[in-house]
Design a protein around this motif. Structure first.
Motif, PDB file in Angstrom:
ATOM      1  N   GLN A 159       0.837  -1.196   0.000  1.00  0.00           N
ATOM      2  CA  GLN A 159       0.000   0.000   0.000  1.00  0.00           C
ATOM      3  C   GLN A 159       0.868   1.241   0.000  1.00  0.00           C
ATOM      4  N   GLN A 172       0.304   5.275   0.575  1.00  0.00           N
ATOM      5  CA  GLN A 172      -0.677   6.225   1.080  1.00  0.00           C
ATOM      6  C   GLN A 172      -0.147   7.634   0.879  1.00  0.00           C
ATOM      7  N   TYR A 200       0.138  11.547  -7.640  1.00  0.00           N
ATOM      8  CA  TYR A 200       0.223  10.131  -7.305  1.00  0.00           C
ATOM      9  C   TYR A 200       1.671   9.759  -6.982  1.00  0.00           C
ATOM     10  N   GLY A 236      -0.121   4.788  -5.433  1.00  0.00           N
ATOM     11  CA  GLY A 236      -0.984   5.279  -4.374  1.00  0.00           C
ATOM     12  C   GLY A 236      -2.291   5.790  -4.949  1.00  0.00           C
ATOM     13  N   GLN A 237      -3.164   6.249  -4.066  1.00  0.00           N
ATOM     14  CA  GLN A 237      -4.510   6.627  -4.479  1.00  0.00           C
ATOM     15  C   GLN A 237      -4.598   8.056  -4.987  1.00  0.00           C
TER      16      GLN A 237
END
Length: 124
Positions: A2, A4, A92, A115-116
């Protein structure tokens, strides 16, 4: 894995923001930042090697943005100064398992994880 990203927001032209990208407990050999403005394609902004000693920037941000990393915190930063309205975009972070060669460091396809995104809006 992940990634973040955080730190986006609204800022006036000439202002500063610092973006952060925290990884899930891993240190990646190359990390980068990309951005995508409304109606435009995603573009590469900056990249950094795992040691932190090798950094790369797009011409559009050179001299204004600084990328850095804290491997103890598994976090990469993008300090953005002298922001312009044309810097408005979703930013991003991206990570690669391998050491990306310089000629490919601006290619989105060279990165393994994303990442988001965090929105940066620069008002004039």
């Amino acid at each position: 894995v992940q990634l973040q990203a955080s730190g986006g927001g609204l800022v006036q032209a000439g202002g500063s923001l610092r973006l952060s990208c925290a990884t899930s407990g891993r240190t990646f050999l190359t990390m980068g930042w990309f951005r995508q403005a409304p109606g435009k394609e995603r573009e590469w902004v900056s990249a950094i090697r795992s040691s932190g000693s090798s950094t790369h920037y797009a011409d559009s941000v050179k001299g204004r943005f600084t990328i850095s990393r804290d491997n103890a915190k598994n976090t990469v930063y993008l300090q953005m100064n002298s922001l312009k309205p044309e810097d408005t975009a979703v930013y991003y972070c991206a990570a690669a398992n391998q050491r990306i060669i310089v000629s490919s460091i601006n290619r989105a396809g060279a990165y393994n994880y994303w990442g988001q995104g965090t929105l940066v809006t620069v008002s004039s």
